[in-house]
Design an enzyme around this catalytic site. Sequence first.
Site, PDB file in Angstrom:
ATOM      1  N   SER A  47      35.502  32.040  39.216  1.00  0.00           N
ATOM      2  CA  SER A  47      36.449  33.064  39.633  1.00  0.00           C
ATOM      3  C   SER A  47      35.776  34.061  40.575  1.00  0.00           C
ATOM      4  O   SER A  47      35.269  33.657  41.622  1.00  0.00           O
ATOM      5  CB  SER A  47      37.044  33.730  38.390  1.00  0.00           C
ATOM      6  OG  SER A  47      38.163  34.509  38.709  1.00  0.00           O
ATOM      7  N   ASP A 145      45.289  25.816  36.093  1.00  0.00           N
ATOM      8  CA  ASP A 145      44.851  27.163  36.478  1.00  0.00           C
ATOM      9  C   ASP A 145      46.050  27.960  36.980  1.00  0.00           C
ATOM     10  O   ASP A 145      46.629  27.646  38.032  1.00  0.00           O
ATOM     11  CB  ASP A 145      43.784  27.069  37.569  1.00  0.00           C
ATOM     12  CG  ASP A 145      43.088  28.397  37.839  1.00  0.00           C
ATOM     13  OD1 ASP A 145      43.732  29.458  37.671  1.00  0.00           O
ATOM     14  OD2 ASP A 145      41.904  28.377  38.233  1.00  0.00           O
ATOM     15  N   HIS A 182      42.314  28.419  33.964  1.00  0.00           N
ATOM     16  CA  HIS A 182      41.371  29.236  34.725  1.00  0.00           C
ATOM     17  C   HIS A 182      40.187  29.538  33.816  1.00  0.00           C
ATOM     18  O   HIS A 182      40.250  30.421  32.961  1.00  0.00           O
ATOM     19  CB  HIS A 182      42.047  30.539  35.171  1.00  0.00           C
ATOM     20  CG  HIS A 182      41.195  31.370  36.077  1.00  0.00           C
ATOM     21  ND1 HIS A 182      40.998  31.049  37.397  1.00  0.00           N
ATOM     22  CD2 HIS A 182      40.493  32.507  35.855  1.00  0.00           C
ATOM     23  CE1 HIS A 182      40.220  31.949  37.955  1.00  0.00           C
ATOM     24  NE2 HIS A 182      39.889  32.839  37.033  1.00  0.00           N
TER      25      HIS A 182
END
Length: 476
Positions: A47, A145, A182
Amino acid sequence: MRAAVWRRYIVALIVAAAIDVSPLAAEPAGLRGYHAPIGESSISGISSGAFMAVQFGTAWSSVISGVGVVAGGPYWCAKADALDAVTGYWGPIWRATGACMKGPASDLDLRDFTAKADAKAAAGEIDALSNLGRQKIYLFHGYNDAIVDKAATDAAADFYRHYLGAANRGNLFYQTALGAGHSFVVTKEGAPGLNDCKANTEPYIDQCGYDQAGIILQHIYGRLNRPNPAQLAGSVKSFDQSLYTKPHLPDALSLGDTGYVFIPQDCEQGAPCRVHVALHGCKQDVGDIGRRFVDEAGYNAWADTNRLIILYPQTKTSPFAPGNPQACWDWWSYVDHEDSYVTKSGAQIRAIKAMLDALTAGAAAPANATEPSLSVPQWLTVIDTSDTGVDLAWSPVAGVTTYRVSRAGPDGAFQKIGDVTGASFAESGLTPQTTYRWRVSAILNGTEGPSSEDAIGTTQSPPPRCNNPGSCPIAR
């Protein structure tokens, strides 16, 4: 006199209890130098940590041999040149949470990112971009995600392919066939405090039966020794990050006071080692999830048996200037509102580099190099597969840097598919649900040595169309 001393001790105990710190606890020290050449270092992140890994690996491409990008995007994605002329707000935060996380692909123009990188390289603010051609690149997007759209990671892949060129295409592996949310992905199942595979919530570590840390490290360094299932011989140490943020205090850069580093026992005793920097994502700092990313992402077990030092720098939440309420890494220039955040002079990049310099300060001059030979590459292994790609790794041949990869399809005939520098090769453009075989041979002064034993792998089925990430079925 004794009464006064005793009163002062009691006061110290009360103050320490109030701040939950033992008065006898030792303050974290700085990092010591190990026998770890800086030019063999690598970096990965998830991320915001993935965006930072791209920035750092591009700015310092002369010393970074490989980059792992999990749910991240391209260099300078959020951009950052000036305040928005219409709204008066600092524009990059809106772009960061807009196009860079949600797409569409039409809002992520490769020419913007390469033009900025080219300009920064020409100005000497980042290393020569020709270095990117030798880097090993791993990219990952889970189709569940719900936070970062695939368009962002596609743009990162395009950025790297631009600089890798056709000759180095085998350096990049892009995994998109896993139904993870995610998250950073681990092999564990049923571990308390970690998520199931489709989750998009804290601690952003999902259990998918997929060893992401091991695949990243082997894609960068070649085939590694398997982790020891017993207790690790090495240990995690804390260190004072303020020593590496000077002249600023960590708070001014939204960095934590304390960072962490895993040191294998062999490295502690002076063996030659290498450093990998592992960057957590937003809300994955120790203030939010404790040491879960440090202890449970899976890097330490691989590091312990392969003389790899793992550096875990830490951010922290910052509700005031610089505004960073979710402890993200600075990939939209929240520290100083200038485009230097993607260069060597970027505040957080400087701090990470100072930590890396400290860890590699003990590297000795290389001993007499082993005489190179055309030995057979050993342990050729398929370390990962997608629906159209396969990632191969093998044990390096001493003194050899170039290898030739050949592949046989269903017809059984082997054909050369490319030469590669380093002990891994990522193939793309394969047919889903098809079995292939590969062989590798060493190349020395233009002469090809004998081939390795075959490695066999089967590509996966194409991932299902996922219109509602987070709720799509897991195909693997």
